[in-house]
Write a protein that holds these residues in place. Structure first.
Motif, PDB file in Angstrom:
ATOM      1  N   SER A  38      18.595  22.100  -0.875  1.00 19.15           N
ATOM      2  CA  SER A  38      18.164  23.016  -1.816  1.00 19.15           C
ATOM      3  C   SER A  38      17.220  22.299  -2.906  1.00 19.15           C
ATOM      4  N   SER A  39      16.668  23.078  -3.598  1.00 15.99           N
ATOM      5  CA  SER A  39      15.824  22.236  -4.756  1.00 15.99           C
ATOM      6  C   SER A  39      16.814  21.454  -5.710  1.00 15.99           C
ATOM      7  N   ARG A  40      18.093  21.917  -5.672  1.00 13.48           N
ATOM      8  CA  ARG A  40      18.953  21.436  -6.898  1.00 13.48           C
ATOM      9  C   ARG A  40      19.987  20.301  -6.115  1.00 13.48           C
ATOM     10  N   GLN A  41      20.234  20.533  -4.870  1.00 12.50           N
ATOM     11  CA  GLN A  41      21.426  19.711  -4.505  1.00 12.50           C
ATOM     12  C   GLN A  41      21.263  19.590  -2.797  1.00 12.50           C
ATOM     13  N   LEU A  66      16.570  12.142  10.246  1.00 15.50           N
ATOM     14  CA  LEU A  66      16.640  13.722  10.199  1.00 15.50           C
ATOM     15  C   LEU A  66      16.688  13.803   8.682  1.00 15.50           C
ATOM     16  N   LEU A  67      17.767  13.392   8.217  1.00 13.19           N
ATOM     17  CA  LEU A  67      18.187  13.822   7.034  1.00 13.19           C
ATOM     18  C   LEU A  67      16.881  13.466   5.959  1.00 13.19           C
ATOM     19  N   SER A  87      17.239  24.429   3.277  1.00 13.17           N
ATOM     20  CA  SER A  87      17.223  24.145   4.722  1.00 13.17           C
ATOM     21  C   SER A  87      18.726  23.614   5.154  1.00 13.17           C
ATOM     22  N   LYS A  88      18.897  24.046   6.390  1.00 11.29           N
ATOM     23  CA  LYS A  88      20.200  24.013   6.812  1.00 11.29           C
ATOM     24  C   LYS A  88      20.136  23.332   8.248  1.00 11.29           C
ATOM     25  N   VAL A  92      31.197  13.681  16.710  1.00 14.09           N
ATOM     26  CA  VAL A  92      30.979  13.829  15.097  1.00 14.09           C
ATOM     27  C   VAL A  92      30.325  14.900  14.500  1.00 14.09           C
ATOM     28  N   PHE A  93      30.729  15.815  13.739  1.00 15.61           N
ATOM     29  CA  PHE A  93      29.830  16.805  13.576  1.00 15.61           C
ATOM     30  C   PHE A  93      29.346  16.808  12.292  1.00 15.61           C
ATOM     31  N   VAL A  94      28.247  16.885  12.131  1.00 15.79           N
ATOM     32  CA  VAL A  94      27.437  16.639  10.985  1.00 15.79           C
ATOM     33  C   VAL A  94      26.618  18.174  10.417  1.00 15.79           C
TER      34      VAL A  94
END
Lengths: 134, 108
Positions: free
Chosen positions: A70-73, A21-22, A2-3, A63-65
């Protein structure tokens, strides 16, 4: 994977929404509470730095975030529109003369709780990675 | 964040529930300043309900430690969860603060 990409106003009250949200995204990947804690503290420190120190709470600056989970990181990028800074010249918060001071721990905490932290664009951008599965 | 005050064995105990962060640490600071104004200089902060702390929270605690010391007072922290304690440990603030595992030890 997810992005997410966000543009935040440079006010402290913008932090909570971005963090929530994160955290919602991380929960979908069943990330452990301990790792969520680590990611959250580093992310908040990066946002506070960008808003307060980078953009100096100037509401005209953003501020740009962005983050990718992913399943790994988890890979998080935070950028401000300020003048930048030399991340190599920060006082060591563990030095005897600094450990009893109230401030100066934000970047240090980011480095301690994430697996990789790098500064780009004269310090205006920080990229952080946390492995969520080894 | 909620802060409840109680007195025990000559100590003011602050029971904190929630997070000590950039948003909530001013409220902790204000409560503490009131204690100092009331000349209460033996304080225990009970972290039993504290789930999170950030560098703003740490900065406030350091400031409060300095304030109470300047009034010849004592500040102790107790019941800190492992994850919250890890933030004190990585920043070496566990060497600056008097951290006890439980309230009983803090009251001694």
């Amino acid at each position: 994977m997810s992005k997410v990409n966000l543009a935040l106003e440079s006010r402290i009250s913008a932090i909570k929404k971005a963090v929530n949200l994160l955290l919602e995204g991380l929960k979908k990947y069943k990330v452990s509470d301990d790792i969520i804690f680590d990611i959250r503290i580093a992310f908040e420190e990066a946002l506070i730095n960008a808003i307060k120190h980078g953009n100096k709470l100037n509401k005209k600056l953003k501020v740009f975030v962005s983050w990718e989970i992913s399943s790994r990181q988890v890979a998080i990028t935070v950028s401000d529109e300020g003048k930048g800074f030399n991340h190599r010249r920060l006082p060591d918060p563990l030095a005897k003369e600094n450990v009893g001071k109230p401030g100066g721990r934000g970047v240090f905490i980011m480095r301690q709780f994430m697996d990789k932290v790098s500064f780009l664009d004269c310090g205006r951008t920080v990229k952080m990675i946390k492995l969520i599965r080894k | 964040m909620q802060i409840k005050r109680r007195q025990l064995n000559g100590f003011e105990v602050l029971d904190i529930t929630g997070e000590i962060n950039f948003d909530t640490s001013p409220a902790l600071r204000n409560t503490f300043i009131k204690l100092i104004e009331e000349k209460k200089n033996k304080v225990i902060i009970n972290f039993n309900g504290v789930s999170y702390i950030d560098s703003s929270g740490l900065a406030t605690l350091v400031e409060l430690l300095q304030k109470i010391k300047s009034h010849s007072g004592v500040l102790k922290l107790c019941n800190i969860s492992p994850k919250v304690k890890s933030v004190f440990e990585v920043t070496k603030l566990d060497k600056i603060f008097n951290i006890l595992s439980c309230e009983e030890d803090a009251l001694k």
